[in-house]
Enzyme design. Structure first.
Site, short mmCIF file in Angstrom:
data_model
loop_
_atom_site.label_atom_id
_atom_site.label_comp_id
_atom_site.label_asym_id
_atom_site.label_seq_id
_atom_site.Cartn_x
_atom_site.Cartn_y
_atom_site.Cartn_z
N SER A 1 -1.85 -26.93 -6.75
CA SER A 1 -1.94 -27.42 -5.38
C SER A 1 -1.26 -28.76 -5.16
CB SER A 1 -3.41 -27.51 -4.95
OG SER A 1 -4.08 -28.52 -5.67
N LYS B 1 -6.55 -34.14 -4.55
CA LYS B 1 -5.65 -33.97 -3.41
C LYS B 1 -5.14 -35.35 -2.98
CE LYS B 1 -6.95 -29.58 -3.08
NZ LYS B 1 -6.07 -28.48 -3.51
#
Length: 538
Positions: free
Chosen positions: A49, A98
């Site tokens: 990701s 993230k």
């Protein structure tokens, strides 16, 4: 007369090495626990990701290990663009990593591949000018996010024959469209007889291809979304207008002007540098289209003029509506502007599977131009693109993609026009085409068999080990399912219609769930060739 004092007997201490070792070991364990829980901890990246910033790829078997600073956020709040580790709000036993992009009180949107923010509750696509502000990445962060697309270092083959074969069969190539040149000691020597100009890519436009930015040694091994070896049809369906171009140039005495143009949709980003024989000013200019008046367009002039025979490294870039020109790594000019395009004529997505300029007007293409008036030696050509943000994770789509599905259109990232609550943050992965993040997190609430309501992460991917809720085996009622709750418990719930709350968007991360800041990739130290991973994380 006093008697002689009796000499004291020497004291002997019983030596117990096992006790000393136990004390040392205990101190080391305490210190390690203190470091782990309060200062720094190591984490392994399991998924892609955050690629290519942080690798977690099955195809290459590269899984970065990072050190996380837990202490900094004790004294301050997290800041935008920092890469953070946090407990996943919908499954608290899992840690996610993230990039923090949204702050408390903000409403976020995507347009033209960039992120925008507003603090007005009424902000939408039709909001007045100035309501939305583009989110510009700091220069030091952006430096690590550029994805290299193509290069010609000199001393190789003819640059017009140096092609990059893309994952969809298309090619990125350079084309000289005006003037002439000849090879000279591994470089391009431009003929001064007439103006010289080249385009890159010659018959296409820069797109958001999935394997952009990876080292050549591992590029073909990178898994596509869904851990697939086959390219999904929607990959590369968006033009990318945030570009960077580098060139090493040695001017001859007759060189009057160098012009670099980074073209994005119907916008021209012009960089003009005076050569040894040039007159007038050097400048950086944002322009609507070629030939349009420039008196009202943002520009920045500078006095620098290139000297004959002296090689310089030129770097022109447009990113987040910020133009920068650097000469030998020193910024000489910058232009910034906030312009949220509201008209569809200024936005363009490529139809599914497009590989060429078919259907795209020349003025709409995203590409690089270099033009010279006079002679010079050219080498060290390199092109890059920025992350092209998308409104949601692409691989959860069920139907075939078309140009109207996503891409350059204005799209709100929040449900019901809400703003990020106080004490919460909005997270996104750098691998915007394949990141499960705040854009797509969903919570499902069901009624347990005992009548209570329980909630957990909603994951409807069939066949995935993370499917939630999932069918319950061995139950008399076929509608009964197992729901993994936000605390990690597995609870039998009633299936079918009539769920108490059903499914809803749950994009926010509370401040107390943020564990720390990713600082450095320290492993692997012996990856495949040209893929050394040790680096600081920005």
């Amino acid at each position: 007369m006093f008697g002689r004092r009796k000499k004291a007997e020497p004291q002997f201490k019983l030596h117990m090495p096992w006790r000393e070792n136990l004390e040392t070991l205990s101190a080391a364990i305490v210190m390690a626990l203190v470091l782990k829980f309060f200062v720094v901890e190591a984490y392994k990246i399991p998924t892609g990701s955050m690629q290519p910033t942080l690798m977690g790829d099955d195809g290459t078997q590269i899984y970065d290990r990072i050190l996380v600073d837990k202490f900094s956020f004790v004294a301050r709040d997290p800041e935008r663009w920092e890469v953070v580790v946090f407990k996943y709000p919908l499954d608290l036993v899992k840690n996610y990593v993230k990039r923090l992009v949204g702050l408390p009180g903000e409403k976020l949107a995507v347009a033209d591949g960039n992120l925008w923010a507003a603090t007005d509750d009424r902000a939408d696509a039709d909001a007045p000018a100035g309501t939305w502000k583009i989110l510009r990445k700091p220069v030091e962060v952006q430096r690590d996010l550029w994805k290299e697309l193509w290069s010609w270092e000199g001393g190789e083959k003819d640059p017009e024959r140096k092609a990059r074969l893309n994952e969809d069969g298309s090619r990125y190539e350079l084309e000289v469209v005006e003037g002439a040149w000849r090879a000279s000691k591994g470089a391009m020597l431009v003929d001064p007889a007439k103006p010289f100009r080249f385009l890159w890519p010659k018959d296409g436009t820069v797109r958001d291809l999935y394997r952009d930015g990876y080292p050549a040694a591992i590029q073909d091994k990178i898994d596509f979304p869904g851990r697939s070896k086959a390219k999904p049809p929607w990959v590369g369906t968006n033009q990318v207008g945030d570009l960077r171009f580098e060139v090493t140039l040695t001017p001859e005495a007759d060189l009057a002007e160098i012009e670099i143009v980074l073209r994005a949709y119907q916008r021209l980003h012009q960089f003009r540098i005076c050569g040894p024989a040039g007159s007038g000013e050097s400048f950086v200019l944002w322009n609507r289209r070629r030939g349009a008046g420039s008196e009202k367009n943002p520009r920045a002039a500078f006095a620098q003029k290139l000297a004959a025979g002296q090689s310089v490294d030129l770097r022109a870039e447009v990113c987040d509506q910020r133009l920068r020109l650097l000469i030998d790594d020193e910024e000489v000019a910058r232009v910034e502007f906030d312009l949220l395009w509201a008209s569809a004529e200024h936005r363009l997505s490529i139809s599914e599977g497009a590989r060429s300029m078919e259907g795209i007007r020349d003025d709409d293409a995203c590409r690089v131009e270099l033009a010279l008036k006079g002679s010079a030696r050219i080498e060290g050509l390199r092109t890059f693109r920025d992350i092209h943000y998308l409104p949601e994770m692409a691989r959860v789509k069920k139907n075939a993609f078309t140009s109207a599905d996503w891409g350059n259109e204005f799209t709100l990232l929040h449900s019901n026009g809400e703003r990020t609550p106080e004490g919460h943050y909005f997270m996104m992965g750098d691998n915007t085409q394949n990141s499960l993040d705040s854009r797509g997190w969903k919570m499902v609430t069901r009624e347990a068999l005992d009548g209570t309501e329980v909630s957990g992460n909603s994951n409807g991917m069939p066949g995935s080990p993370d499917t939630n809720p999932r069918p319950a085996r061995g139950e008399a009622n076929a509608d009964t399912k197992v729901l993994r709750t936000t605390t990690g418990r597995e609870v039998l719930v009633k299936g079918g219609a009539g769920d108490p709350q059903g499914e809803r968007h749950a994009p926010y991360v509370a401040r107390n769930l943020i564990v720390g800041k990713a600082v450095v990739v320290f492993w692997p130290t012996k990856p495949p060739a040209d893929a050394m991973r040790w680096k600081f994380v920005r």
